[in-house]
Design an enzyme around this catalytic site. Structure first.
Site, mmCIF file in Angstrom:
data_model
loop_
_atom_site.group_PDB
_atom_site.id
_atom_site.type_symbol
_atom_site.label_atom_id
_atom_site.label_comp_id
_atom_site.label_asym_id
_atom_site.label_seq_id
_atom_site.Cartn_x
_atom_site.Cartn_y
_atom_site.Cartn_z
ATOM 1 N N GLU A 85 42.817 33.876 42.639
ATOM 2 C CA GLU A 85 44.117 33.324 43.044
ATOM 3 C C GLU A 85 44.901 34.279 43.938
ATOM 4 O O GLU A 85 45.718 33.846 44.751
ATOM 5 C CB GLU A 85 44.950 32.955 41.817
ATOM 6 C CG GLU A 85 44.402 31.764 41.031
ATOM 7 C CD GLU A 85 43.382 32.166 39.964
ATOM 8 O OE1 GLU A 85 42.945 33.338 39.944
ATOM 9 O OE2 GLU A 85 43.017 31.295 39.149
ATOM 10 N N PHE A 147 47.633 26.909 24.773
ATOM 11 C CA PHE A 147 46.535 27.489 25.524
ATOM 12 C C PHE A 147 46.920 27.638 26.999
ATOM 13 O O PHE A 147 47.390 26.696 27.630
ATOM 14 C CB PHE A 147 45.296 26.604 25.402
ATOM 15 C CG PHE A 147 44.129 27.148 26.190
ATOM 16 C CD1 PHE A 147 43.577 28.377 25.878
ATOM 17 C CD2 PHE A 147 43.617 26.439 27.274
ATOM 18 C CE1 PHE A 147 42.529 28.894 26.616
ATOM 19 C CE2 PHE A 147 42.569 26.952 28.016
ATOM 20 C CZ PHE A 147 42.022 28.184 27.690
ATOM 21 N N GLN A 148 46.721 28.826 27.542
ATOM 22 C CA GLN A 148 47.033 29.150 28.926
ATOM 23 C C GLN A 148 48.480 28.861 29.298
ATOM 24 O O GLN A 148 48.779 28.499 30.434
ATOM 25 C CB GLN A 148 46.079 28.442 29.890
ATOM 26 C CG GLN A 148 44.672 29.003 29.763
ATOM 27 C CD GLN A 148 43.745 28.580 30.890
ATOM 28 O OE1 GLN A 148 43.900 27.511 31.451
ATOM 29 N NE2 GLN A 148 42.789 29.439 31.203
ATOM 30 N N LYS A 197 51.532 19.482 32.964
ATOM 31 C CA LYS A 197 50.471 18.495 33.160
ATOM 32 C C LYS A 197 50.926 17.068 32.830
ATOM 33 O O LYS A 197 50.495 16.120 33.473
ATOM 34 C CB LYS A 197 49.289 18.892 32.278
ATOM 35 C CG LYS A 197 48.033 18.128 32.574
ATOM 36 C CD LYS A 197 46.883 18.685 31.762
ATOM 37 C CE LYS A 197 45.698 17.747 31.816
ATOM 38 N NZ LYS A 197 44.626 18.211 30.920
ATOM 39 N N MET A 505 44.906 57.267 52.354
ATOM 40 C CA MET A 505 46.325 57.575 52.539
ATOM 41 C C MET A 505 46.842 58.419 51.396
ATOM 42 O O MET A 505 47.640 59.343 51.607
ATOM 43 C CB MET A 505 47.125 56.272 52.667
ATOM 44 C CG MET A 505 48.579 56.487 52.996
ATOM 45 S SD MET A 505 48.819 57.454 54.497
ATOM 46 C CE MET A 505 48.992 56.164 55.715
HETATM 47 C C1 LIG Z 1 47.557 47.225 45.232
HETATM 48 C C2 LIG Z 1 47.839 48.623 45.650
HETATM 49 N N1 LIG Z 1 47.492 49.655 44.858
HETATM 50 C C3 LIG Z 1 47.748 50.921 45.233
HETATM 51 C C4 LIG Z 1 48.352 51.196 46.419
HETATM 52 C C5 LIG Z 1 48.659 52.630 46.841
HETATM 53 N N2 LIG Z 1 47.900 52.971 48.049
HETATM 54 C C6 LIG Z 1 48.427 52.936 49.290
HETATM 55 S S1 LIG Z 1 47.335 53.316 50.480
HETATM 56 C C7 LIG Z 1 46.115 53.571 49.367
HETATM 57 C C8 LIG Z 1 44.744 53.984 49.787
HETATM 58 C C9 LIG Z 1 44.023 52.886 50.431
HETATM 59 O O1 LIG Z 1 42.673 53.269 50.542
HETATM 60 P P1 LIG Z 1 41.717 52.498 51.548
HETATM 61 O O2 LIG Z 1 41.843 51.032 51.333
HETATM 62 O O3 LIG Z 1 40.358 53.063 51.454
HETATM 63 O O4 LIG Z 1 42.373 52.807 52.950
HETATM 64 P P2 LIG Z 1 42.477 54.224 53.712
HETATM 65 O O5 LIG Z 1 43.816 54.797 53.411
HETATM 66 O O6 LIG Z 1 41.368 55.083 53.211
HETATM 67 O O7 LIG Z 1 42.336 53.868 55.143
HETATM 68 C C10 LIG Z 1 46.588 53.374 48.063
HETATM 69 C C11 LIG Z 1 45.797 53.544 46.841
HETATM 70 C C12 LIG Z 1 48.705 50.085 47.216
HETATM 71 N N3 LIG Z 1 49.340 50.229 48.390
HETATM 72 N N4 LIG Z 1 48.430 48.821 46.818
#
Ligand SMILES: Cc1ncc(C[n+]2csc(CCOP(=O)(O)OP(=O)(O)O)c2C)c(N)n1
Ligand SMILES: [Mg+2]
Lengths: 605, 184
Positions: A85, A147-148, A197, A505
């Site tokens: 979803e 349920f749900q 529902k 990042m």
């Molecule tokens: C759902 C979610 N969880 C955690 C984060 C924190 N976060 C921001 S950038 C990042 C790293 C992303 O890694 P990747 O997808 O490999 O991209 P890269 O930075 O390596 O290009 C994280 C964990 C986020 N923005 N969104």
């Protein structure tokens, strides 16, 4: 299914669309055998969706939503079955951002509904029109831990523009009309409709609904004349103006007017991550993106300007850095359709409430050419002195190189979506967006997992437009199950995975601000993404070295029989620059990797 | 640092009491939406009174809360943004008619009763329950008057207390009824 026996299959009589009067005739096809019956709430719901021009509904079924899924069997609306979803909600979001029309999601109660919460937040933060229909346990079971059952309106209050729990079947036409109106007017946003529902199963006898009337809901249009005049007077005094363009400009289609204003005033333009494309980023007056990872020349201009005009932008903390220093001595003008944005973070001297396009159009005749020759020369000098760059020698493959070439080879014709992380920022820097609604990225929420499903939604919306999504190896794995969705619909989405084997990042922050003490960022255990794609019957390419780049991109551009995955195996430890550390001032911008340790940032990540 | 271009962070706020009146749709859930606007910003609702308004289908609330002017302004705007909020007004610069009611139960030995009744005689009050060991009073007045009266009663042992929360109405012609549409 779902612990309940489902009612027997519907009669095999040929299905016919519901008639205009809401009387379903299909079962009466053998004359006189079955009397016509009144349509159900679910059938009426679907008919209302059709009337609103809905082409696609993205969703995943389940017990409480079954009457609605059933009603879709006879509808011309195409149901896109997703694998999760969250994917459905980002697809609807991508569809909405690519078209400006609300995207529609349909899920079941409980966990089906809660799986859309991230999609709702993402849409709310970025003002995206979206309608989320959630099945709900029957009204007689509400509050009994059936349920749900989940209190879905309760769970989602903070992440919707508005929501409805429908308890009377005859409210459906009014609620749908209001939902579409609210989703797409003023500051757009997601609307949730929770549908028990028994309500969707009950006969609906409501007459056609017309004329939405929502007391107290005002959609700002044109700004007040005296405020426009005050803005014009302030602009006229400026020698170093900057037009700061945000998502509101994209949403209202203000780009052409802003380009005219920039030309007329001789004022440079910068945009936010979400403002990309409102004004052609390749134009001579355009300095690119501002803020935390903006171009150095955009940020230098913002730091030195004497007037900054926010056009559909909200002075978010990624833009301002340390607020007390942000354009503190400049005249600040703010155009916004949402009055709650005025003086929320940065205060402004002139506040123009209205639709960005109408406001800028009304401003145009009130202003003339400014004496900005020295200012433009200064901006040009910064552009020359601090260009975006990356090492081009050596065997190492760099994300920036790949993205730079994708930008060149797609020639401004492709729509880009991104996920969140380093790859997103490099894409924002190197992909120069030329047209409105051709750049989709999760800005406010920074939702990892957004990139790929939003590209699917955008590709459904724009079947003829090349759609690329730039994702990280981390974020792609959050919604990659939608490879199946893209594959069965043969959507030619190009999934460019910037694989650095890190949550890059976060690793960058740990390197710069936490003594390189890496914690929870190593993506050891990544799959071979090309093999993974092949398991779904999806075409896969590797880019392993600089000499592969052009060849593979060209192959991917040519391949349009379905989705393809391009795994670019890039250097593991690279950092995004320029960078204004969170909460720091513009003068603290790092153009390159600093020597030594930096102080922990004040602002949030 | 110039400090002139921004709103100070939350938490460093002056402690002014604000009173707002809100006209809302009379739906389930409206109160939650309103409460969330305060809670998310770390603001406490000090008092809240809700009732149906003059026009069917709409409810009216008086809410008081503490905070500085600018953050309160932001909360007002965020409240106004709620689709179910039809009209909102801050009574900051007005002198609205205000009233509050309290029920208070006192541990009142026979001997103290004369004193108690002398105290409440200075306020609009009524004995509504008179028992062997307790005395229940109904007090009506402005919130400040109630504060004074209850302060004076404290030494006698307050067992139970409920205050309705302040309700207010601006004097003069109404300036929002046109927003509600339909017949008045
Ligand atoms: C759902 C979610 N969880 C955690 C984060 C924190 N976060 C921001 S950038 C990042 C790293 C992303 O890694 P990747 O997808 O490999 O991209 P890269 O930075 O390596 O290009 C994280 C964990 C986020 N923005 N969104
Ligand atoms: Mg990565």
């Amino acid at each position: 299914m779902d612990g309940q026996k489902m009612s027997s299959k519907r009669s095999a009589a040929p299905a016919a669309a519901a008639s205009d009067r809401g009387v379903v005739t299909r079962r009466a096809s053998r004359k006189g055998t079955v009397p016509p019956r009144v349509e159900t709430g679910a059938e009426r719901l679907v008919r209302c969706m059709e009337a609103h021009g809905v082409e696609y509904i993205f969703g995943l079924s389940g017990g409480a939503a079954m009457p609605i899924f059933d009603a879709l069997v006879d509808s011309k609306i195409k149901l896109i079955l997703t694998r999760h979803e969250q994917g459905a909600s980002h697809m609807a979001d991508g569809y909405a951002r690519a078209t400006g029309k609300p995207g529609v999601v349909l899920v079941t109660s409980g966990p089906g509904a809660t799986n859309t919460v991230t999609g709702l937040l993402t849409a709310l933060m970025d003002s995206v029109p979206m309608i989320v229909l959630t099945g709900q346990t029957p009204t007689f079971n509400l509050g009994k831990d059936a349920f749900q059952e989940a209190d879905v309106t309760g769970i989602t209050y903070p992440v919707v523009k508005h929501s409805y729990l429908v308890t009377k079947v005859n409210d459906i036409p009014r609620v749908v009309d209001e939902a579409f109106y609210l989703a797409s007017t003023g500051r757009p946003g997601p609307i949730l409709i929770d549908l028990p529902k028994d309500v969707t199963s009950a006969p609906c006898t409501a007459p056609d609904h017309d004329g939405v009337r929502i007391p107290g809901y005002v959609v700002p249009g044109r700004a007040d004349t005296d405020v426009l005049e005050a803005a014009a007077a302030a602009i006229t005094k400026s020698k170093r103006p900057v037009l700061y363009v945000g998502h509101g400009a994209v949403i209202s289609g203000a780009g052409a007017a802003i380009a005219q204003l920039s030309e007329k005033l001789q004022a440079p333009v910068v945009n936010t991550l979400l403002g990309k494309g409102a004004v052609d980023e390749t134009g001579p007056m355009h300095l690119g993106m501002l803020g935390m990872h903006g171009t150095a020349y955009a940020n230098k201009a913002v730091e030195a300007c004497d007037l900054i005009m926010a056009i559909g932008a909200r002075w978010d903390d990624r833009i301002t850095g340390r607020i007390s220093e942000f354009c503190a001595n400049a005249t600040r003008i703010h155009i916004d359709v949402d009055p709650a944005e005025f003086n929320k973070t940065v205060t402004s001297h002139v506040q123009l409430l209205g639709d960005a396009r109408l406001v800028v159009e009304d401003l145009l005749p009130l202003v003339g050419r400014l004496d900005t020759k020295p200012w433009l020369a200064q901006c040009a000098a910064w552009r020359k002195a601090y260009p975006l760059h990356y090492p081009t020698r050596g065997k190492a493959l760099r994300a920036q190189h790949v993205l730079d070439r994708v930008n060149t080879l797609t020639d401004g014709k492709a729509l880009f979506t991104t996920d969140v992380g380093q790859h997103q920022m490099w894409a924002a820097q190197f992909i120069r967006t030329r047209a409105n609604r051709m750049w989709l990225s999760s800005g406010g929420a920074g939702t990892m997992g957004y990139g790929f499903p939003s590209a699917i939604g955008a590709q459904f919306a724009k079947p003829k437009t090349p759609v690329w999504c730039v994702v990280g190896d981390g974020g792609f794995q959050m919604t990659m199950c939608e490879l199946a969705t893209a594959a069965i619909h043969k959507l030619p989405v190009k999934v460019l995975i910037i694989n650095n084997n890190y949550l890059g990042m976060v690793r960058q922050w740990q390197e710069l601000f936490f003594d390189n003490r890496l914690s929870g960022v190593d993506l050891e255990g990544n799959p071979d993404f090309v093999k993974l794609a092949r398991a779904y019957g999806v075409k896969g390419f590797y880019i392993r070295k600089p000499s592969d780049v052009d060849r593979v991109i060209k192959q991917a551009i040519k391949y349009n029989d379905g989705p393809c995955v391009i795994e670019a195996v890039v250097v593991k430890e690279d950092n995004v620059f320029p960078m204004i550390p969170a909460g720091a001032g513009y003068r603290e911008m790092l153009i390159e990797r600093p020597k030594g340790k930096l102080e922990k940032p004040e602002g949030s990540t | 640092m110039t400090g002139t271009n921004h709103i100070p962070a939350l938490g460093v706020t002056a402690n002014t009491l604000h009173t707002v009146s809100i006209i809302t749709n009379d739906h389930p859930g409206v109160l939650v939406r309103i409460a969330l606007v305060f809670a998310r910003r770390g603001y406490n609702i000090e008092s809240l009174a809700v009732s149906p308004g003059a026009r069917e289908g709409f409810a009216r609330m008086t809410i008081t809360s503490r905070g500085d002017a600018q953050n309160t302004e932001q909360i007002l705007k965020q409240l106004k943004k709620l689709i179910d909020v039809v009209y909102i007004t801050d009574h900051r610069d007005k002198a609205p008619v205000e009233v509050e009611i309290a029920l208070v139960k006192l541990r009142a030995a026979r001997a103290a009763r004369t004193d108690i009744l002398r105290i409440v005689d200075n306020f609009e009050s009524q004995v509504v329950d008179d028992e062997e060991d307790t005395l229940m009073l109904r007090l009506t007045g402005t919130s400040a008057e109630l504060d004074d009266c209850l302060g004076a009663l404290r030494p006698y042992g307050v067992e139970e207390l409920i205050r309705s929360g302040k309700i207010v109405m601006d004097s003069g012609a109404s300036n929002f009824t046109h927003l509600l549409g339909g017949a008045s």
